[in-house]
Scaffold this active site. Structure first.
Site, short mmCIF file in Angstrom:
data_model
loop_
_atom_site.label_atom_id
_atom_site.label_comp_id
_atom_site.label_asym_id
_atom_site.label_seq_id
_atom_site.Cartn_x
_atom_site.Cartn_y
_atom_site.Cartn_z
N ARG A 162 -38.59 -63.21 -47.87
CA ARG A 162 -38.73 -61.90 -48.50
C ARG A 162 -39.09 -62.09 -49.98
O ARG A 162 -38.25 -62.52 -50.77
CB ARG A 162 -37.44 -61.08 -48.37
N ASP A 445 -24.99 -57.40 -52.72
CA ASP A 445 -26.24 -57.81 -53.34
C ASP A 445 -26.74 -56.67 -54.19
O ASP A 445 -26.02 -55.70 -54.45
CB ASP A 445 -27.26 -58.28 -52.30
#
Length: 532
Positions: A162, A445
């Protein structure tokens, strides 16, 4: 062809970095920058214009100009053999130990994350590229201080990467004096160094694409893919990607996103945490929309249920994988009671996803791989996926995607404190170089931290918002709680770590983010100037 390079690295080249930042790789990045930077800028301006419309009462709806795409019959392109089985995917940052452990975890796929799970220090992003290059060539190990060495097993997860989102820049590489898009930096270096090696190993360059807000942004990625494949003389369609549907605007354009990337796309993922953040952010000024504590925003509330149902139906109609959301729980090796309760919740969540038609799901910790797999095994049996489940009974209307009513949801003192605590803890971790932080048995996160600070901002800036005990959420109250939670964090982690990891700065930055009348689109934008 670029006649004279204008690429300039504004950072120290540590040992091995020259193997990634080669003249040829920089020339490749330069080509991508010149070709696509103007369109990236235009699309970011388009985001701003759309946000202004929402502030002024505009409602989201399916696009009339793309009705034919939604109503016509078409399928996405072929899906490689090693991307057919995606029952359990594990995600995490690109540090060397994590890469090894995730690939060894027993998951079907490892999504190596340069975005929300990585603090984008220069060392993290370039060393991350080295780690992935070495892992692909099975030339990677890691030894900790006690002498324990980590190495890859014979069978490992399929690697997906990603890159960072379109909104971010990589300040350490200038092209003609201009910072390159972080998306192109991460994608370009990985693809340039590894695409042919991956193909020789019967895999391929596979990506997860984050935070798209429209099919036009998907079109930009598709054009980047085509240009990259042509530059390396690879067939169009070699690259395969999964798009995270983690913005509420993208939920109205899922068919169109699949269509734009149809030669390259293999699925969509329900990025639940970013999606919640996006909903709060987009509707933050609307007095008719007020979100309760983040713990009350479950997958069963109306707007989340509508979005995931539509995602499964859309993917399967087009022959693509529908991937479920993240289980963020981190096992506590010292408290079996906490684990028992958390595993029960994870099992229920994954059972619900499997029964709803998803083809696989995400976890954040290796111990959750067998838990998630067990629930999908019960539903899928020996099938690699369940794309034959077409969900033809599902009919999601536009207003269902923006039905933010949450029965029983409350704004509480505990929820306000939790948001402040998590926000400061995460920003401090991020400033210290760690983008995925274990906080109170959850892997936090950037997405979960964004929910925390966006909620505090909305509660503070909506007129006369009160907690369930009747107390108004004022600037003075928020500042007092920020100070109290900052002191709690200092006691929790110790004075040395508090100072070394810049938690005082994190507290100040959190204060600025929630008190400012101007909402900052992403907390990582102002935080980025504080890391090297």
């Amino acid at each position: 062809m670029i006649l004279e390079s204008t690429a300039e690295v504004k950072a120290t080249l540590k040992k091995g970095f020259d193997q990634i930042l080669t003249p040829q790789a920089l020339e490749f990045l330069e080509m991508l920058h010149h070709k696509f930077e103007p369109r990236r800028q235009e699309l970011l301006k388009r985001r701003t214009k759309q946000q202004e419309k929402l502030h002024h009462g505009h409602t989201l709806d399916f696009l009339p100009e793309t009705k034919e795409v939604r109503s016509s019959s078409w399928k996405v392109g072929s899906i490689p053999d090693d991307m057919q089985l995606r029952r359990v995917e594990i995600t995490g940052p690109v540090d060397r130990k994590m890469v090894i452990n995730a690939l060894n975890s027993g998951a079907d796929v490892f999504m190596a994350d340069f975005e929300d799970a990585t603090s984008p220090t220069w060392e993290n992003v370039v060393q991350g590229q080295l780690n992935l290059r070495d892992a692909i060539r099975r030339d990677i190990d890691f030894t900790v201080q006690n002498g324990k060495t980590y190495r890859l097993r014979e069978k490992v997860a399929v690697l997906n990467v990603r890159p960072r989102g379109w909104h971010l820049l990589e300040k350490h590489l200038l092209i003609g004096g201009q910072e390159i898009a972080a998306s192109l930096f991460d994608f370009g270096l990985y693809f340039f160094h590894n695409a042919k090696e991956l193909l020789s190993r019967k895999s391929g360059p596979y990506f997860y694409l984050p935070k798209l807000e429209s099919h036009l942004e998907a079109r930009l990625w598709n054009d980047v893919f085509v240009a990259a494949q042509e530059a390396l003389h690879l067939p169009i369609g070699t690259i395969k990607a999964t798009v995270l549907i983690e913005t509420i605007t993208a939920a109205f354009e899922m068919d169109e996103i699949l269509y734009e990337l149809r030669e390259h796309i293999v699925g969509l993922n329900a990025g639940r945490w970013d999606y919640i953040f996006s909903a709060i952010k987009k509707f933050r000024k609307r007095t008719d929309v007020l979100f309760p504590d983040r713990t009350d925003i479950t997958m069963q509330v109306p707007f989340m249920k509508a979005y995931t149902s539509l995602l499964v139906k859309t993917c399967h109609k087009r022959g693509a994988h529908a991937m479920g959301g993240m289980a963020a729980f981190i096992p506590n090796r010292h408290d079996p009671g906490v684990n028992e309760n958390a595993f029960k919740k994870v099992r229920a969540d994954k059972a619900h996803e499997a029964q709803a038609g998803f083809d696989g799901t995400w976890v954040a910790h290796p111990d959750l791989v067998p838990v998630a797999r067990d629930e999908f095994d019960k539903v899928l049996g020996d099938k690699p996926h369940q794309k034959e489940v077409l969900c033809e009974h599902v009919q999601v209307q536009a207003e269902e995607l923006t039905n933010f009513a949450i029965h029983g949801g409350k704004i509480t003192e505990a929820g306000l404190r939790l948001n402040i605590h998590v926000g400061i803890m995460y920003i401090g971790s991020w400033l210290c170089g760690t983008g995925a932080a274990a906080i109170h048995n959850l892997m936090e996160d950037a997405a979960t931290a964004e929910i925390s600070r966006a909620q505090v901002w909305q509660w503070l800036h909506q007129p006369h918002t009160t907690t369930a005990d009747g107390q108004e959420i004022t600037e003075a109250r928020v500042l007092q709680l920020i100070q109290e939670e900052t002191n709690h964090i200092k006691e929790e982690i110790g004075l040395a770590k508090f100072k070394n990891c810049h938690f005082e700065r994190a507290s100040q930055l959190f204060s600025e983010l929630v008190l400012s009348t101007c909402f900052v689109d992403f907390l990582t934008l102002p935080a980025y100037k504080y890391i090297d």
